[in-house]
Design a protein around this motif. Structure first.
Motif, mmCIF file in Angstrom:
data_model
loop_
_atom_site.group_PDB
_atom_site.id
_atom_site.type_symbol
_atom_site.label_atom_id
_atom_site.label_comp_id
_atom_site.label_asym_id
_atom_site.label_seq_id
_atom_site.Cartn_x
_atom_site.Cartn_y
_atom_site.Cartn_z
ATOM 1 N N PHE A 107 0.834 -1.212 0.000
ATOM 2 C CA PHE A 107 0.000 0.000 0.000
ATOM 3 C C PHE A 107 0.864 1.255 0.000
ATOM 4 C CE2 PHE A 107 -1.877 3.413 2.594
ATOM 5 C CZ PHE A 107 -2.976 3.737 1.793
ATOM 6 N N PHE A 108 1.816 1.323 0.919
ATOM 7 C CA PHE A 108 2.630 2.534 1.015
ATOM 8 C C PHE A 108 3.579 2.680 -0.180
ATOM 9 C CE2 PHE A 108 1.380 2.154 5.545
ATOM 10 C CZ PHE A 108 0.787 3.416 5.673
ATOM 11 N N LYS A 109 4.099 1.567 -0.667
ATOM 12 C CA LYS A 109 4.977 1.632 -1.838
ATOM 13 C C LYS A 109 4.202 2.146 -3.042
ATOM 14 C CE LYS A 109 8.016 -1.159 -4.744
ATOM 15 N NZ LYS A 109 8.602 -2.510 -4.990
ATOM 16 N N ASN A 110 2.941 1.739 -3.146
ATOM 17 C CA ASN A 110 2.125 2.118 -4.286
ATOM 18 C C ASN A 110 1.837 3.611 -4.334
ATOM 19 O OD1 ASN A 110 0.939 0.992 -6.609
ATOM 20 N ND2 ASN A 110 -1.104 1.125 -5.711
ATOM 21 N N ILE A 111 1.938 4.287 -3.195
ATOM 22 C CA ILE A 111 1.696 5.737 -3.188
ATOM 23 C C ILE A 111 3.018 6.504 -2.969
ATOM 24 C CG2 ILE A 111 -0.676 5.488 -2.439
ATOM 25 C CD1 ILE A 111 0.129 6.176 0.370
#
Length: 291
Positions: free
Chosen positions: A284-288
């Motif tokens: 999730f955090f990598k994707n943003i």
């Protein structure tokens, strides 16, 4: 039980069952979030709603588990992110303080009771701040003698007061009674209806939002400076009205990284990333762009 009280409780339960929250899809972003740029300080805002125990039913786009939330906070801590709230942003814009390195803004919409039972202890454990945006009608409802369950109940005024006293929690306004969508031609959240006269809309929004602000002054001795749009519906008209009512920060459901400058206009219409159950923490955090 009074018929009106039953209606409100039933409406509250339905809203929880379907937990619409906002209407924007989660998608990959590539905007860097580390370090100030010439344009401003990058600020990712994460939007949460309800938090339930692992194995519980009803998990989805707007309901995650306590284990997921703890993994999120641990990840942010490990990566050097520092949680801020709306007041910190206002203070920065007004030149009263600096923002910390790698700021992140954690928001929890609707004011579920899980915030004080589950979220708050985790904020204390990891030294993180968060803003909880309450719905006035539900806070009033659950301050009465009504059936409660941690899966769906909302904070009452006593609990809101306890949270407000903590330096880790900020209380935001999520409208008093506009957290619903009334059909294709009806009002969508706090937004103006198609063909509605501005003065008529201004009265509707002002009356509703002011009612919750007054409730906050009654119970907390201070009103909110942050406003979160129900379902993310907003417009130029709504922004104009909320500015006139004294709000310094408005939160939408559009997704993207915000750039915070010394211009107070940068604090209106802030974008947020919804945190869904189906995504693993690191993904999730990598994707943003938060690594």
């Amino acid at each position: 039980m009074h018929k009106e009280l039953i209606r409100k409780l039933f409406s509250c339960l339905l809203g929880t069952m379907f937990t619409l929250g906002c209407c924007f899809l989660f998608e990959a972003k590539t905007i860097p979030t580390q370090g100030a740029t010439e344009e401003g300080i990058p600020l990712p805002i994460i939007m949460y709603h309800n938090v339930r125990n692992e194995g519980n039913k009803g998990l989805g786009d707007y309901v995650i588990t306590d284990q997921q939330l703890e993994k999120d906070l641990a990840f942010l801590k490990e990566k050097g992110y520092n949680a801020v709230v709306g007041q910190d942003l206002v203070d920065y814009v007004q030149g009263l303080k600096e923002l910390p390195e790698k700021p992140v803004f954690l928001t929890f919409d609707d004011g579920y009771e899980s915030f004080i039972a589950t979220v708050y202890p985790l904020l204390q454990k990891y030294g993180m701040k968060a803003t909880v945006n309450i719905i006035g009608e539900y806070t009033d409802l659950y301050s009465q003698s009504v059936p409660k369950h941690l899966d769906y109940a909302h904070l009452n005024w006593s609990e809101v007061g306890e949270l407000y006293a903590s330096p880790l929690v900020e209380i935001g306004n999520h409208t008093y009674d506009l957290h619903e969508v009334k059909g294709e031609d009806g009002r969508k959240g706090a937004n103006i209806k198609k063909g509605e006269a501005f003065e008529d809309y201004k009265k509707v929004l002002t009356d509703d939002v002011t009612k919750l602000q007054e409730k906050m002054r009654e119970h907390l001795y201070q009103s909110a400076r942050v406003f979160a749009y129900p379902y993310g519906f907003y417009s130029q008209e709504s922004e104009k009205i909320l500015k006139g009512l004294g709000f310094d920060v408005t939160l939408t459901c559009e997704e993207g990284i915000n750039l915070i400058t010394k211009d107070n206009e940068c604090l209106y219409g802030l974008k947020r990333y919804n945190r869904p159950y189906r995504a693993e923490t690191e993904a999730f955090f990598k994707n943003i762009g938060m690594e």
